[in-house]
Design an enzyme around this catalytic site. Sequence first.
Site, PDB file in Angstrom:
ATOM      1  N   CYS A   1      16.138   8.001 -55.437  1.00  0.00           N
ATOM      2  CA  CYS A   1      15.739   6.784 -56.137  1.00  0.00           C
ATOM      3  C   CYS A   1      14.675   7.083 -57.194  1.00  0.00           C
ATOM      4  O   CYS A   1      14.956   7.727 -58.182  1.00  0.00           O
ATOM      5  CB  CYS A   1      15.289   5.731 -55.127  1.00  0.00           C
ATOM      6  SG  CYS A   1      15.293   4.048 -55.762  1.00  0.00           S
ATOM      7  N   HIS A   2      13.414   6.633 -57.008  1.00  0.00           N
ATOM      8  CA  HIS A   2      12.348   6.953 -57.944  1.00  0.00           C
ATOM      9  C   HIS A   2      11.649   8.264 -57.596  1.00  0.00           C
ATOM     10  O   HIS A   2      10.801   8.741 -58.352  1.00  0.00           O
ATOM     11  CB  HIS A   2      11.317   5.820 -58.001  1.00  0.00           C
ATOM     12  CG  HIS A   2      11.810   4.582 -58.684  1.00  0.00           C
ATOM     13  ND1 HIS A   2      12.446   3.569 -58.001  1.00  0.00           N
ATOM     14  CD2 HIS A   2      11.781   4.201 -59.997  1.00  0.00           C
ATOM     15  CE1 HIS A   2      12.775   2.607 -58.864  1.00  0.00           C
ATOM     16  NE2 HIS A   2      12.385   2.964 -60.071  1.00  0.00           N
TER      17      HIS A   2
ATOM     18  N   GLU B   1      17.097  -0.554 -62.890  1.00  0.00           N
ATOM     19  CA  GLU B   1      15.734  -0.978 -63.242  1.00  0.00           C
ATOM     20  C   GLU B   1      15.759  -2.292 -64.012  1.00  0.00           C
ATOM     21  O   GLU B   1      14.907  -3.170 -63.813  1.00  0.00           O
ATOM     22  CB  GLU B   1      15.057   0.106 -64.076  1.00  0.00           C
ATOM     23  CG  GLU B   1      13.546   0.060 -64.058  1.00  0.00           C
ATOM     24  CD  GLU B   1      12.951   0.468 -62.718  1.00  0.00           C
ATOM     25  OE1 GLU B   1      12.656  -0.459 -61.918  1.00  0.00           O
ATOM     26  OE2 GLU B   1      12.772   1.666 -62.467  1.00  0.00           O
TER      27      GLU B   1
END
Length: 220
Positions: free
Chosen positions: A126-127, A157
Amino acid sequence: MTKRVLIVVTNHQNIGNNKTGLWLEEFAVPFNEFRDKGYDITVKSIKGGDVPLDPNSLEGVDKETYKEALAQLEGTAELTSEDATSYDAIYLPGGHGTVFDFPKSEALKEVVSQMAQTNKVIGSVCHGPAGLTTATLKDGTPIVKGKTVTAFTDEEEEEMKLTKEVPFLLETKLRELGAEFQRAGKWEDFAVTDGTLVTGQNPQSSRSVALRMIDVLDKQ
């Protein structure tokens, strides 16, 4: 020999006027997979101390399933550059907090860079791949250049309405660094392996990343 896995998590807890931090599923699901495999797991954070959890990641969670994992997030040790040589693998779970403090951490940059150069297993979801964006090989080449990777997409996002709140868009940043970015549809489970580098697109991909990391570790 028991494999040693280092999990590094964020300490950043604000995004705009909202709370953020670590996304629980991205940490706890792989933690449980590594634990069940019998790995020796160490959890550290960028600054040390208690780790903030994104409130949205706690909705509908069976905390009993994650009891052991949650306990690891209290009073964490601070990551140092010396951690680069002590582990077989590093795993970087996400949460929006990571796009703020992962790229600013010299210790994380050093650890990921050294582990990439010594062919250790590097996983993120993910991030979490924000922690890959500053790491380089000895000649200064980004470790993601020419590598097949995935991460939280710009489209995801945008759906979160956070494109103006984050310091950079992760998909865009990875492409700029020369990565071969792949993706599935929004919120679909998707992970890719390129050598010893394993990345996943979103929270739904957490288990897939852990299982792929285990597969790579089993072959070493």
